[in-house]
Write a protein that holds these residues in place. Structure first.
Motif, PDB file in Angstrom:
ATOM      1  N   LEU A   3      30.539  56.987  45.877  1.00  0.00           N
ATOM      2  CA  LEU A   3      31.144  55.673  45.735  1.00  0.00           C
ATOM      3  C   LEU A   3      31.405  55.349  44.267  1.00  0.00           C
ATOM      4  O   LEU A   3      32.338  54.630  43.921  1.00  0.00           O
ATOM      5  N   ASP A   4      30.552  55.906  43.393  1.00  0.00           N
ATOM      6  CA  ASP A   4      30.731  55.633  41.964  1.00  0.00           C
ATOM      7  C   ASP A   4      32.102  56.086  41.477  1.00  0.00           C
ATOM      8  O   ASP A   4      32.714  55.442  40.632  1.00  0.00           O
ATOM      9  N   HIS A   5      32.560  57.193  42.030  1.00  0.00           N
ATOM     10  CA  HIS A   5      33.883  57.648  41.616  1.00  0.00           C
ATOM     11  C   HIS A   5      34.964  56.681  42.061  1.00  0.00           C
ATOM     12  O   HIS A   5      35.999  56.549  41.405  1.00  0.00           O
ATOM     13  N   LEU A   6      34.739  56.017  43.176  1.00  0.00           N
ATOM     14  CA  LEU A   6      35.698  55.016  43.626  1.00  0.00           C
ATOM     15  C   LEU A   6      35.687  53.823  42.684  1.00  0.00           C
ATOM     16  O   LEU A   6      36.731  53.228  42.396  1.00  0.00           O
ATOM     17  N   VAL A   7      34.476  53.464  42.227  1.00  0.00           N
ATOM     18  CA  VAL A   7      34.375  52.357  41.282  1.00  0.00           C
ATOM     19  C   VAL A   7      35.134  52.700  40.006  1.00  0.00           C
ATOM     20  O   VAL A   7      35.901  51.888  39.472  1.00  0.00           O
ATOM     21  N   GLU A   8      34.907  53.925  39.547  1.00  0.00           N
ATOM     22  CA  GLU A   8      35.603  54.383  38.351  1.00  0.00           C
ATOM     23  C   GLU A   8      37.113  54.310  38.509  1.00  0.00           C
ATOM     24  O   GLU A   8      37.832  53.894  37.604  1.00  0.00           O
ATOM     25  N   ALA A   9      37.566  54.731  39.670  1.00  0.00           N
ATOM     26  CA  ALA A   9      39.013  54.759  39.905  1.00  0.00           C
ATOM     27  C   ALA A   9      39.584  53.362  40.073  1.00  0.00           C
ATOM     28  O   ALA A   9      40.798  53.185  40.107  1.00  0.00           O
ATOM     29  N   GLY A  10      38.713  52.378  40.195  1.00  0.00           N
ATOM     30  CA  GLY A  10      39.183  51.003  40.247  1.00  0.00           C
ATOM     31  C   GLY A  10      39.531  50.506  41.633  1.00  0.00           C
ATOM     32  O   GLY A  10      40.022  49.388  41.789  1.00  0.00           O
ATOM     33  N   VAL A  11      39.290  51.280  42.685  1.00  0.00           N
ATOM     34  CA  VAL A  11      39.577  50.770  44.025  1.00  0.00           C
ATOM     35  C   VAL A  11      38.376  50.080  44.653  1.00  0.00           C
ATOM     36  O   VAL A  11      38.491  49.404  45.671  1.00  0.00           O
ATOM     37  N   LEU A  12      37.205  50.279  44.031  1.00  0.00           N
ATOM     38  CA  LEU A  12      35.999  49.603  44.507  1.00  0.00           C
ATOM     39  C   LEU A  12      35.388  48.925  43.295  1.00  0.00           C
ATOM     40  O   LEU A  12      35.378  49.503  42.202  1.00  0.00           O
ATOM     41  N   LEU A  13      34.888  47.689  43.496  1.00  0.00           N
ATOM     42  CA  LEU A  13      34.252  47.024  42.362  1.00  0.00           C
ATOM     43  C   LEU A  13      32.745  47.181  42.481  1.00  0.00           C
ATOM     44  O   LEU A  13      32.213  47.470  43.566  1.00  0.00           O
ATOM     45  N   ALA A  14      32.082  46.989  41.373  1.00  0.00           N
ATOM     46  CA  ALA A  14      30.634  47.226  41.340  1.00  0.00           C
ATOM     47  C   ALA A  14      29.903  46.345  42.352  1.00  0.00           C
ATOM     48  O   ALA A  14      29.005  46.811  43.068  1.00  0.00           O
ATOM     49  N   ASN A  15      30.298  45.056  42.431  1.00  0.00           N
ATOM     50  CA  ASN A  15      29.578  44.167  43.348  1.00  0.00           C
ATOM     51  C   ASN A  15      29.817  44.574  44.801  1.00  0.00           C
ATOM     52  O   ASN A  15      28.955  44.412  45.650  1.00  0.00           O
ATOM     53  N   GLU A  16      30.961  45.121  45.067  1.00  0.00           N
ATOM     54  CA  GLU A  16      31.224  45.570  46.435  1.00  0.00           C
ATOM     55  C   GLU A  16      30.412  46.812  46.778  1.00  0.00           C
ATOM     56  O   GLU A  16      29.911  46.965  47.886  1.00  0.00           O
ATOM     57  N   LYS A  17      30.290  47.688  45.793  1.00  0.00           N
ATOM     58  CA  LYS A  17      29.480  48.890  46.013  1.00  0.00           C
ATOM     59  C   LYS A  17      28.057  48.507  46.383  1.00  0.00           C
ATOM     60  O   LYS A  17      27.443  49.121  47.261  1.00  0.00           O
ATOM     61  N   GLU A  18      27.543  47.476  45.721  1.00  0.00           N
ATOM     62  CA  GLU A  18      26.188  47.018  46.025  1.00  0.00           C
ATOM     63  C   GLU A  18      26.057  46.604  47.489  1.00  0.00           C
ATOM     64  O   GLU A  18      25.087  46.944  48.169  1.00  0.00           O
TER      65      GLU A  18
END
Lengths: 340, 340, 340, 340, 340
Positions: free
Chosen positions: B155-170
């Motif tokens: 999921l971190d790679h998705l955050v990096e790519a900007g399609v997932l935000l950190a708060n959503e990952k949580e």
């Protein structure tokens, strides 16, 4: 219990990827065929030994003529043809059956979106509708799948599992009908939606229509599952195919016997003891027929049948999660990194 | 990485257009088959050299009989038949898989049309909904495609790519479920639509229903992709076909050996050293099987698999363009030249 | 009268499950084929006995030549091919016919959800609409199914059965039209819905549209059933297939005669009195044709035809149950065991 | 440039109607095949003349053995099978492509019905929406059809043709995106609908939804056309089929040579100089392959490809006619002759 | 003029039911084939008599070699294969064409349900809309069916028949367009619906949308009929199949000649004067091709083509009946016999 191997064959490199599948056991042709193959080999070599050891010359000669007769005439029945068409038909039905499995996902979407109210009664309504939807599916499965029937042999087991409540079971018990009653929980679900509309929890008439439509669609899929179970492929077709394959190999038991090369019969110039191609042919045609045997009812307990228990558990968990825990919630709205 | 050649065969002139395709390398039968062909040739000529040089007369004679036996009986298995039906099935699934790929285009249309508001919050809502929609698709792909899994292993790679935000990952991390969670962003998208309705940015209930319907349809397609991955074509069918083709060519290694023309065996009147038709046959049947190998999972990294990375990038770019930059804008209305 | 055997073949274990189906009688190939087989055997052995006992040498010789001629040339017609395509077509139509059977379930859902009012007139409207819907289906069936026609030869029998009332019969009798009138009750049903809307029992216009849509869809399905009955598979196709199979076996009566092995004809080296493979071939091809005969009109009285009487009874009972007894009722809402 | 012959074969009388089709030239097998046939005949007779005139006895004998070898083994590859399946696939795609062509008819219906206002701005809106819809289709075609690309190589040609205005071209030029932009005019069309709703020219929200739905459906069809162009039938399949047919006839060049009847080879008892059946076979298989060549991309300039120019012109004319000239007009209501 | 025989084959008893179909004449293979068969027999026996009576020994010998050559090589073209695939394709299109025939039933339902008003203008509107709908269908048919074209060669005939009024004909005549104008009455129908909405006869916007939707769907079906007529199956495919069958039987004229048994040619051991199997083969393959000839355009005047005149008459009668005579009427509501 589905056997998934798609990941293994994602990319074809070097010598390809299909040969890797030949070393699997679960759901494989070997696992399905070994009893038949053993039986076939046993009978084959029994006849073979009798021919080689016990027959006198005239019997041998007569035996050889019968072998030649069998070898010549066993080709009269084109089993490859009928198997091709029959297995295509079975596979089409198998996938259509799978596509008829109703998923509660869209229902959960609509229930969560259109039945408002964070109070207890709101939660209760949403949860109960989803429970009814799943209940309808499970009752359907108990009628068509021996595997699910084993898990829930009676309504009491459903009560125990928590998908049916005691008071609901009473209602069902009171209803005397010889017909399946899978649609009953869906009627209840629909009634709850109507009540929710009356109470104002469903805000508008479109939403109500959407909910009732979705319930009707769900019922349609349960009904399809029933129909696939009820209207089998005509028995006579299955019998024709089975008879063709079985009699072919009964004939092949004789027809593929290796004859004394010294007699000089056509195509019998060498005796290698193991008629490898005939055995492979057995493997091939019987395996093809096994495809049909395994898929004709994908709700059984074959290795390759659908994983109904997994589906049931996932559906229930998913339903409650969407309509209750996550109900109308979403993460805070934050600007993404490409904002400008 | 799809190999498109439609433009090259648009018009059939002179000697036609298909022969031009024979000189391609990417995605070609040559590229796919050369390792097998080399192996096959190597073994064939190994046997051939042994026969020609190392065997004494009686061994030669025995060898020749086995060759004749193989040549006669290797036709027992009708591989053309089973390949025809099997490849048809694979191609149908391949195209159905492609048709199950969800495109965000219609969603973007509806979001742009029905979620009003030129202020920042309006933009934020529209962009976020589209981001969630694309996110759901990408998560789906990470589950079924090794290629996309490589690009976004966590999921971190998705955050990096900007399609997932950190708060959503949580939020996702907090949710403990063994089941795939691709539907989660879609639930969020649906919740945002409901919020937009409450805030009056969605003007009417039809529009809300349209938006939720479209999200449900999008989820349905993601679910279909999962199912195509999960429910493979029954292993036993693939094994039957593979075994048939492989054993056929194992037999052909012997059966297609060229025998000494002086022995006068039927169909062995000339020794041209290169049994060209048998090699072509190998090319043909193996190539046909390769069609199946390449297409059975079109989400891999074969030359002919779908260009998922391109699709992902195009989807994201398109989504933002439509719902943000071009939102409810159109060129000035001017009379066209046929006005009167 | 459908023959369901799906439960028996749910799981393939040991020697598989298809062989169990070979011992069934109802709907089986044996039941369908024994008259033809007897006739075939009778004629075969009649010819056989004449050959063995009554012919002089020159007649025998001439007879043998004709047998050889028949055996050689009866292969000119590829019946396996045409049967494969023809039976596929028939089976597709058979299943499409089944899928065209209209079920009143969704109609009952909508009627119960959208036509409010617990008073007598409300009940009357709901019951009458459902009665009309079922009536339309029964009238359709009387036109296409001999079995249902036997049960309801005239409108009076429908009155007796309680699905048509005397005053309604009069209206139908007054209408002079040469065309089928199955759609008439559906027009009435639609008119009642409109009246219910006027009286406020249908609360909103969506609901009315939903009801009329559903009636239109129901009519569409009845119309499809008619069309499947009206537009048969082109006669010439059925004749070609039938002629091919019949003439093949007329030829086989001669061509499969066993000749005196002492004459030394090719493939006639042994006389086993029972040309078992030819009989199996008869079984096979005739059985395949029987699949078509049984399925070409699934509304007849074959063992494998649809159980229309059961469907009619179930539909009526179900309809009244849903729209009247269970109307908008559901069990009390109680918290389920996973509440927290 | 489609070749329509349906009218000619409407009724089958006397000797049938298909033989009449054999005398057509446009789109015919003769027109497609003559270059290949000439080449084939040339090489065939070149070899033939060499055999008859230039070879000495031992070369002749060796040549004859190679001919026999080719004749025997060229049957190893079952091209009829693979062609049957491949051409079926191509034809299915061809018709699906045709069905994906979006027609503006329904759009025009809805625009005319739902966008009110007889003033100039109303007309302008209706005309512009329809122009955008047609523009999207034309842009799509320029990407997939060489024929349309020739007519409109750049956007300037579209401006000239009057389907694109100069100010719109500027907007497109400003947008930097590597992806096709066919959907752009549809976004604009949708925006105009929304504006019309704001201005009250679209009276209600259903109508707006209907319009946007139809635009989304239209975009979906344009996208389908793209996909059919982008995702070709896997190259390896086309190569396998082409190679099979070509190598078969390379072999047949040798294998169908007529040998000296005096040598007494099997099946070479007469020398008629023209191996008519082999030439017919060439005609047959090559013709079957030509079906695939012509249909694999029906947007080219083959005789049998779709008449895209006609479609474009008809669409534009029809659109303006319906939404402008005939807008909401109908003949006076007059009683028909069966009034009572 | 459809040939319905479904009722005759409803139940398979005794010797089955297909043999009964062999004694039909209308639409039968005999009726279709007798001219070809006569021609074939005539030429066959002409050649036969020449061989038996007019040839000297050397000519006879040469003739016999050509016969053997034809018999051997006429099998090079696998017509059963290509016929199987081709006829499948034709039958699919035939049924799809039938399914594209638009029925006015649903339109009549909606018009009756949603256009209120018992006054004359209300009746006029309802009748006119239905007349226009039927008119669109008839105009479509005049373009694609020679049978209907004969009945209505010009618009004047439509005026005479009462489906078109004089003032409407004028409007059509004024419109100069080279394209078919079948959609024109549907535009008018749509305009009348909009007017009815303005006058309050259509009560709500849903209803209007439903009506316009249904008109659009009806137009879509008319358009499909056009397309099936316009885009024929590619000429080259039909030519390939026809050529294959015709040349096969041209060759068979020679190849099936019975040779003098005394010459001892293989498979020519007996001369029975009537090569019964070759004639049956002719019957079989030609009959199979006839299936295609009859079905390729089902709007002609073959015995098995659709009964368009019946459909037109029934549609008009039905339309007026539903929207006028029976408009919103239903029998009195009376309790049924199962009331309690």
């Amino acid at each position: 219990m589905t056997v998934s191997y798609t990941a293994e064959v994602a990319t074809s490199r070097g010598l390809g990827c299909f040969w890797k599948l030949l070393f699997r056991w679960r759901g494989s042709i070997y696992k399905l065929l070994w009893p038949e193959l053993c039986l076939y080999l046993f009978v084959y070599y029994l006849i073979n030994i009798i021919y080689r050891t016990s027959l006198n010359d005239s019997s041998k000669s007569y035996f050889e003529k019968i072998v030649l007769y069998c070898a010549t005439f066993s080709n009269l029945i084109p089993i490859s043809f009928v198997l091709g068409f029959y297995v295509s038909l079975i596979i089409k039905r198998w996938w259509d059956s799978f596509s008829s499995i109703p998923w509660p996902d869209n229902m959960a979407f609509y229930v969560s979106a259109f039945i408002h109210g964070q109070d207890e009664r709101g939660r209760l309504m949403r949860r109960t509708i989803m429970r009814y939807v799943n209940l309808a599916f499970i009752i359907t499965l108990t009628c068509i799948s021996p595997a699910v029937k084993k898990r829930f042999p009676t309504l009491d087991h459903l009560v125990e599992a928590g998908v049916l409540l005691a008071n609901e079971k009473e209602v069902i018990d009171h209803l005397k009908t010889p017909h399946p009653i899978y649609w009953m929980p869906l009627i209840w679900a629909s009634s709850i939606c109507i009540r929710a509309r009356k109470e104002g929890r469903v805000r508008d008439d479109f939403a109500l229509k959407t909910l009732v439509d979705e319930i009707a669609k769900y019922r349609g899929k349960c009904g399809d599952l029933f129909n696939y179970d009820w209207i089998s492929i005509p028995l006579v077709y299955t019998q024709v195919v089975t008879l063709a394959v079985y009699t072919y190999f009964l004939a092949a038991l004789m027809g593929s016997q290796m004859l004394d090369p010294e007699k000089g019969y056509d195509n019998h110039h060498v005796d290698i003891y193991v008629p490898i191609f005939n055995f492979l042919q057995f493997f091939f045609y019987m395996g093809w027929l096994k495809v049909a045997e395994v898929l004709i009812n994908p709700f059984g307990e074959d290795d390759d049948d659908f994983e109904l228990h997994w589906i049931i558990d996932r559906d229930i968990q998913f339903s409650y999660l969407v309509v209750d825990e996550m109900h109308q919630e979403h993460p805070e709205l934050i600007k993404d990194q490409y904002w400008d």
